[in-house]
Design a protein around this motif. Sequence first.
Motif, PDB file in Angstrom:
ATOM      1  N   THR A   1       2.626  -1.511   0.238  1.00 22.09           N
ATOM      2  CA  THR A   1       2.508  -2.048   2.018  1.00 22.09           C
ATOM      3  C   THR A   1       4.042  -1.539   1.676  1.00 22.09           C
ATOM      4  OG1 THR A   1       0.488  -3.383   1.472  1.00 22.09           O
ATOM      5  CG2 THR A   1       2.848  -3.776   2.994  1.00 22.09           C
ATOM      6  N   MET A   2       5.023  -2.602   0.708  1.00 23.96           N
ATOM      7  CA  MET A   2       6.518  -2.004   0.064  1.00 23.96           C
ATOM      8  C   MET A   2       6.973  -0.932   0.269  1.00 23.96           C
ATOM      9  SD  MET A   2       7.142  -5.901   0.861  1.00 23.96           S
ATOM     10  CE  MET A   2       8.014  -5.166   0.965  1.00 23.96           C
ATOM     11  N   VAL A   3       6.104  -0.611  -0.071  1.00 26.62           N
ATOM     12  CA  VAL A   3       6.813   1.367  -0.273  1.00 26.62           C
ATOM     13  C   VAL A   3       7.058   1.396   1.269  1.00 26.62           C
ATOM     14  CG1 VAL A   3       5.561   3.801  -0.401  1.00 26.62           C
ATOM     15  CG2 VAL A   3       6.201   2.364  -2.308  1.00 26.62           C
ATOM     16  N   LEU A   4       5.815   1.543   2.254  1.00 30.07           N
ATOM     17  CA  LEU A   4       6.009   1.969   3.401  1.00 30.07           C
ATOM     18  C   LEU A   4       6.816   1.139   3.921  1.00 30.07           C
ATOM     19  CD1 LEU A   4       2.590   2.282   4.220  1.00 30.07           C
ATOM     20  CD2 LEU A   4       4.293   4.468   4.079  1.00 30.07           C
ATOM     21  N   GLY A   5       7.042  -0.097   3.893  1.00 27.24           N
ATOM     22  CA  GLY A   5       7.996  -0.550   5.116  1.00 27.24           C
ATOM     23  C   GLY A   5       9.602  -0.381   4.349  1.00 27.24           C
ATOM     24  N   THR A   6       9.335  -0.132   3.156  1.00 30.75           N
ATOM     25  CA  THR A   6      11.013   0.209   3.096  1.00 30.75           C
ATOM     26  C   THR A   6      11.405   1.422   2.513  1.00 30.75           C
ATOM     27  OG1 THR A   6      10.315  -0.151   0.333  1.00 30.75           O
ATOM     28  CG2 THR A   6      10.996  -2.378   1.164  1.00 30.75           C
TER      29      THR A   6
ATOM     30  N   LEU B   1      -2.170  -0.130   4.750  1.00 33.09           N
ATOM     31  CA  LEU B   1      -1.541  -0.497   4.128  1.00 33.09           C
ATOM     32  C   LEU B   1      -0.616  -1.510   4.968  1.00 33.09           C
ATOM     33  CD1 LEU B   1      -0.697   2.880   2.497  1.00 33.09           C
ATOM     34  CD2 LEU B   1      -2.813   1.250   1.440  1.00 33.09           C
ATOM     35  N   GLY B   2      -1.305  -3.140   4.896  1.00 32.98           N
ATOM     36  CA  GLY B   2      -0.726  -3.487   5.313  1.00 32.98           C
ATOM     37  C   GLY B   2       0.202  -3.891   6.248  1.00 32.98           C
ATOM     38  N   VAL B   3      -0.561  -3.301   8.243  1.00 28.98           N
ATOM     39  CA  VAL B   3       0.175  -2.068   9.560  1.00 28.98           C
ATOM     40  C   VAL B   3       1.205  -3.985   9.745  1.00 28.98           C
ATOM     41  CG1 VAL B   3      -0.312  -2.038  10.961  1.00 28.98           C
ATOM     42  CG2 VAL B   3      -1.326  -1.154   9.199  1.00 28.98           C
TER      43      VAL B   3
END
Length: 350
Positions: free
Chosen positions: A292-297, A314-316
Amino acid sequence: MVFTLVLAYGAARLCVWLHTPIPWMIGPLLLTSVVSMLGLPTRGAVPVRNAGQWVIGAALGLYFTPEVGALVVGLWWAIGLGIVWALGLGLGFGVWLRSVHARRLSALPPGQLFSTTYFASAIGGASEMTLLAERHGAQTELVAAAHSLRVLLVTVTIPFAMQFWGVHALDLGSTVVREVHWPGLLLLGSLSFVGAWAMQRMGRANPWFMGALLVTMVVTLSGYAWSAIPPWLSAAAQLVIGVSLGVRFTPAFVHTAPRWLASVGLASFAMMLLCAGFAWVMAQLTGLHPATMVLGTSPGGIAEMSITAKVLQLGVPMVTAFQVCRLVAVLLLVEPLYRWWNARKPVERP
């Protein structure tokens, strides 16, 4: 345009058959890019792209239930750190680009070289950064090419990395509505359309995505669950967004300063690796899953990364919150930072 959409649909069906990640966007993006660079007549349409962003914005807004909203608000500090990280990473990327191309772009005045590398490296939307670059006298074709290539590489690389990692379905416990109710869908569509139209009238960035997202978030956070978005409509939206990215890669793009593009490509992969390390640290601090953090950052586009999170579950909400807040912060701060940074180098002004 019909030719392009038919090609894109065939590419999407092939990727579905091959079980690639986010097939309805990856397939059209890759095939449209290749065909466009070969010089075949491909075309996208702004109204069609806007419709795709409208659908995706509304679909993502449905994830912001009251419980999720409280979680996002509680992690405001993590979102703030993500913004600082993105701004710092963009500055570092710009300094590196400038040092690498100081001789190759020596024909440019020093001030123009600085503005070109600065706005080419800022992790923001391609159209917005190109407009800012034009305002400050930069080489806009280099800026636009850098952002297009970065978004393409991130959009293709990260979903396949997630598939190789084997992470998916972290949102199965979410209370997001999953049934389609046509009266509710019509009402949601009407309200989100008004929100998107209003954002466009106000001249905001990504109005059709942001307007639909914000309106649907308000509805969902208020406890209303009117309808889900039909899967076929979400797939169609992903397809047209993939096409809108792919048609940027014209034959002229291929001939745009090959060494410049090579440097941008190398830096894009380096930024992805650095962001992955930052995401792992943030995951330890927040308790969220590293994926989730990979996609968010990640240094990708907001719609593309949010679509990846949605399709892979993944944690939309957290991915969307991180990406939206970063986009807004970059748009607000990148120009003041440019003026401040440029003021520290008076000898390099044109």
